[in-house]
Write an enzyme that holds these catalytic residues in place. Structure first.
Site, PDB file in Angstrom:
ATOM      1  N   HIS A 129      29.903   6.916 -61.207  1.00 21.23           N
ATOM      2  CA  HIS A 129      30.407   5.525 -61.525  1.00 21.23           C
ATOM      3  C   HIS A 129      31.761   5.315 -61.477  1.00 21.23           C
ATOM      4  CE1 HIS A 129      29.936   1.449 -62.831  1.00 21.23           C
ATOM      5  NE2 HIS A 129      28.785   1.582 -62.585  1.00 21.23           N
ATOM      6  N   GLY A 130      32.277   4.537 -60.554  1.00 17.91           N
ATOM      7  CA  GLY A 130      33.544   4.145 -60.290  1.00 17.91           C
ATOM      8  C   GLY A 130      34.506   5.063 -59.672  1.00 17.91           C
ATOM      9  N   HIS A 134      19.560   2.166 -55.857  1.00 20.45           N
ATOM     10  CA  HIS A 134      19.345   1.569 -57.008  1.00 20.45           C
ATOM     11  C   HIS A 134      18.318   0.613 -56.911  1.00 20.45           C
ATOM     12  CE1 HIS A 134      20.422   0.148 -61.539  1.00 20.45           C
ATOM     13  NE2 HIS A 134      19.204   0.192 -61.294  1.00 20.45           N
ATOM     14  N   ARG A 182      17.021  -2.387 -58.521  1.00 19.24           N
ATOM     15  CA  ARG A 182      16.938  -3.087 -59.614  1.00 19.24           C
ATOM     16  C   ARG A 182      15.756  -3.940 -59.846  1.00 19.24           C
ATOM     17  NH1 ARG A 182      22.615  -2.846 -61.909  1.00 19.24           N
ATOM     18  NH2 ARG A 182      21.815  -4.202 -63.437  1.00 19.24           N
ATOM     19  N   ARG A 188      24.036 -12.862 -47.247  1.00 16.92           N
ATOM     20  CA  ARG A 188      23.622 -13.821 -46.089  1.00 16.92           C
ATOM     21  C   ARG A 188      22.420 -13.870 -45.685  1.00 16.92           C
ATOM     22  NH1 ARG A 188      28.263 -15.426 -42.964  1.00 16.92           N
ATOM     23  NH2 ARG A 188      26.731 -16.578 -41.787  1.00 16.92           N
ATOM     24  N   ARG A 191      18.612  -7.066 -56.652  1.00 19.28           N
ATOM     25  CA  ARG A 191      19.790  -7.860 -56.180  1.00 19.28           C
ATOM     26  C   ARG A 191      20.573  -7.143 -54.873  1.00 19.28           C
ATOM     27  NH1 ARG A 191      24.070  -6.774 -60.934  1.00 19.28           N
ATOM     28  NH2 ARG A 191      22.310  -7.430 -62.068  1.00 19.28           N
ATOM     29  N   HIS A 192      20.200  -5.774 -54.575  1.00 21.09           N
ATOM     30  CA  HIS A 192      20.851  -5.236 -53.495  1.00 21.09           C
ATOM     31  C   HIS A 192      19.653  -4.303 -52.713  1.00 21.09           C
ATOM     32  CE1 HIS A 192      21.630  -2.298 -56.503  1.00 21.09           C
ATOM     33  NE2 HIS A 192      22.894  -2.782 -56.862  1.00 21.09           N
ATOM     34  N   ASN A 201      26.015   6.579 -52.560  1.00 20.04           N
ATOM     35  CA  ASN A 201      25.098   5.437 -53.072  1.00 20.04           C
ATOM     36  C   ASN A 201      25.375   4.386 -52.057  1.00 20.04           C
ATOM     37  OD1 ASN A 201      24.529   3.010 -54.459  1.00 20.04           O
ATOM     38  ND2 ASN A 201      24.776   4.056 -56.397  1.00 20.04           N
ATOM     39  N   ASP A 228      23.917   1.321 -52.404  1.00 26.96           N
ATOM     40  CA  ASP A 228      23.560   0.060 -52.754  1.00 26.96           C
ATOM     41  C   ASP A 228      24.392  -1.315 -52.192  1.00 26.96           C
ATOM     42  OD1 ASP A 228      21.935   1.352 -54.600  1.00 26.96           O
ATOM     43  OD2 ASP A 228      23.091   0.880 -56.289  1.00 26.96           O
ATOM     44  N   HIS A 229      25.552  -0.958 -52.020  1.00 27.28           N
ATOM     45  CA  HIS A 229      26.567  -2.060 -51.763  1.00 27.28           C
ATOM     46  C   HIS A 229      26.592  -2.578 -50.288  1.00 27.28           C
ATOM     47  CE1 HIS A 229      27.162  -2.739 -55.962  1.00 27.28           C
ATOM     48  NE2 HIS A 229      27.346  -1.585 -56.258  1.00 27.28           N
ATOM     49  N   GLU A 247      23.384  12.968 -65.829  1.00 28.62           N
ATOM     50  CA  GLU A 247      24.426  12.268 -65.051  1.00 28.62           C
ATOM     51  C   GLU A 247      25.521  11.674 -65.843  1.00 28.62           C
ATOM     52  OE1 GLU A 247      23.888  10.484 -61.092  1.00 28.62           O
ATOM     53  OE2 GLU A 247      25.841   9.198 -61.506  1.00 28.62           O
ATOM     54  N   THR A 262      27.408  -4.301 -63.117  1.00 31.88           N
ATOM     55  CA  THR A 262      27.041  -2.882 -62.590  1.00 31.88           C
ATOM     56  C   THR A 262      26.529  -2.370 -63.912  1.00 31.88           C
ATOM     57  OG1 THR A 262      27.672  -0.983 -61.500  1.00 31.88           O
ATOM     58  CG2 THR A 262      29.367  -1.992 -63.124  1.00 31.88           C
ATOM     59  N   THR A 263      26.138  -0.970 -63.915  1.00 27.36           N
ATOM     60  CA  THR A 263      25.381  -0.353 -64.801  1.00 27.36           C
ATOM     61  C   THR A 263      26.616  -0.011 -65.916  1.00 27.36           C
ATOM     62  OG1 THR A 263      24.047   0.703 -63.330  1.00 27.36           O
ATOM     63  CG2 THR A 263      23.946   1.741 -65.611  1.00 27.36           C
ATOM     64  N   GLY A 292      29.714   5.236 -54.781  1.00 28.05           N
ATOM     65  CA  GLY A 292      29.105   4.334 -53.863  1.00 28.05           C
ATOM     66  C   GLY A 292      29.945   3.171 -53.694  1.00 28.05           C
ATOM     67  N   HIS A 293      30.245   2.620 -54.546  1.00 25.72           N
ATOM     68  CA  HIS A 293      31.118   0.963 -54.596  1.00 25.72           C
ATOM     69  C   HIS A 293      32.481   1.443 -53.500  1.00 25.72           C
ATOM     70  CE1 HIS A 293      33.529  -2.342 -55.759  1.00 25.72           C
ATOM     71  NE2 HIS A 293      32.537  -3.040 -55.461  1.00 25.72           N
ATOM     72  N   GLU A 296      17.540   5.619 -58.242  1.00 20.27           N
ATOM     73  CA  GLU A 296      17.871   5.129 -59.566  1.00 20.27           C
ATOM     74  C   GLU A 296      17.112   4.073 -59.898  1.00 20.27           C
ATOM     75  OE1 GLU A 296      21.966   3.936 -60.241  1.00 20.27           O
ATOM     76  OE2 GLU A 296      22.635   5.640 -59.295  1.00 20.27           O
TER      77      GLU A 296
HETATM   78  N1  PXP Z   1      25.557   6.941 -60.636  1.00 19.67           N
HETATM   79  C1  PXP Z   1      24.914   5.973 -61.468  1.00 19.67           C
HETATM   80  C2  PXP Z   1      23.916   6.469 -62.329  1.00 19.67           C
HETATM   81  C3  PXP Z   1      25.130   4.712 -61.213  1.00 19.67           C
HETATM   82  O1  PXP Z   1      24.303   3.707 -61.662  1.00 19.67           O
HETATM   83  C4  PXP Z   1      25.982   4.408 -60.036  1.00 19.67           C
HETATM   84  C5  PXP Z   1      26.333   2.834 -59.726  1.00 19.67           C
HETATM   85  O2  PXP Z   1      25.144   2.414 -59.189  1.00 19.67           O
HETATM   86  C6  PXP Z   1      26.872   5.274 -59.432  1.00 19.67           C
HETATM   87  C7  PXP Z   1      26.437   6.647 -59.899  1.00 19.67           C
HETATM   88  C8  PXP Z   1      27.624   5.072 -58.469  1.00 19.67           C
HETATM   89  O3  PXP Z   1      28.802   4.163 -58.831  1.00 19.67           O
HETATM   90  P1  PXP Z   1      29.825   3.392 -58.068  1.00 19.67           P
HETATM   91  O4  PXP Z   1      29.249   2.577 -56.859  1.00 19.67           O
HETATM   92  O5  PXP Z   1      30.675   2.882 -58.695  1.00 19.67           O
HETATM   93  O6  PXP Z   1      30.465   4.673 -57.245  1.00 19.67           O
END
Ligand code: PXP
Length: 257
Positions: A202-203, A51, A53, A26, A57-58, A15, A17-18, A159, A108-109, A224-225, A78
């Site tokens: 997630h996480g 994702h 959104r 910036r 935002r990202h 992922n 996104d970040h 998921e 976050t979600t 991702g994060h 996403e």
């Molecule tokens: N899966 C889904 C459906 C998510 O919404 C996210 C966060 O955008 C992730 C996976 C990845 O989560 P993380 O960035 O915490 O690894």
């Protein structure tokens, strides 16, 4: 009912996104999430997740245009179940569409989608996406009622939300963590028994990924994060390779167990 051996190769969806979050902090053109996607592919990712959104935002609309053009890996797009996002998905026809709940004020979600409460609406919403060839995935908590509803509306994939499991781990609440892990394990097996493909995410971090990677029914993890954070210290390529290594190790260990 629960198979012991893994059912197939475990895919890693990175992922990005970040990377866009840092860029947007910036208002610059860098770091470029598309460059990160290319690097992720070289490091062993099997797919890219982004994702878009509602508040952008990202990831931006332009990022999605560029990803669709530049990517050789499948894109897992996403999005919230809104008409605006459906139109964007129908225009791009990404490999997969993952429906997530979205609240403007959340960081976050948080939590999974309430499928059971909005079954008819969601069934109508996903039908055109499936018709154009997108694999429709629903992001849900490890809850039997939600899994059954996802199956009834015709989703190909669920998921499972691993956020609560990871939060309990980070807070040192190990009994709660283990109970949540057990729920995730049982619900992976249950979803698979209905014919759903099972993903999770997630996480997840290096500390939490292996027990989830060891579930035999899980076919894909989206992360991702943590990877973007580790990239600051290690670089994106080694950060992804280490995650891949831990996932493969967990899979091998569960195959011989
Ligand atoms: N899966 C889904 C459906 C998510 O919404 C996210 C966060 O955008 C992730 C996976 C990845 O989560 P993380 O960035 O915490 O690894």
């Amino acid at each position: 009912m629960v198979p012991v051996k893994p059912l197939g190769k475990l895919r890693l969806g990175v992922n990005i996104d970040h990377v866009a979050t840092v860029r947007n902090a910036r208002g610059s053109a860098y770091p470029d999430p598309i460059r990160a996607a290319r690097l992720a592919e070289e490091a062993g990712a099997d797919g890219i997740t982004a994702h878009l959104r509602e508040d952008r935002r990202h990831i931006s609309d332009e990022d999605i245009d560029r990803l669709m053009e530049a990517l050789t890996l499948p894109l897992n797009f996403e999005m919230a179940a809104t008409q605006e996002m459906q139109a964007i998905a129908l225009r791009h026809k990404p490999h997969a569409v993952c429906l997530v709940p979205e609240k403007r004020e959340e960081r976050t979600t948080e939590g999974g989608l309430e499928v059971a409460r909005e079954e008819n609406q969601l069934a109508h919403f996903i039908a055109p996406l499936a018709e154009v060839g997108c694999r429709v995935s629903i992001f849900i908590a490890a809850d039997r009622k939600q899994i059954e509803a996802a199956h009834r509306i015709g989703a190909a994939v669920i998921e499972l939300h691993t956020g609560a499991y990871c939060d309990f781990h980070a807070e040192g609440k190990f009994a709660e963590r283990d109970a949540e892990l057990q729920r995730l394990r049982e619900m992976s097996a249950f979803a698979h028994s209905l014919g759903l493909e099972v993903h999770a995410g997630h996480g997840l971090t290096y500390d939490t990924v292996k027990p989830v990677a060891a579930f035999p029914e899980v076919m894909e993890l989206n992360i991702g994060h943590f990877l973007v954070g580790e990239a600051i210290f290690l670089g994106l390529d080694p950060a992804i390779r280490e995650m891949r290594r831990l996932m493969d190790e967990a899979r091998e260990e569960s195959a011989v167990a």
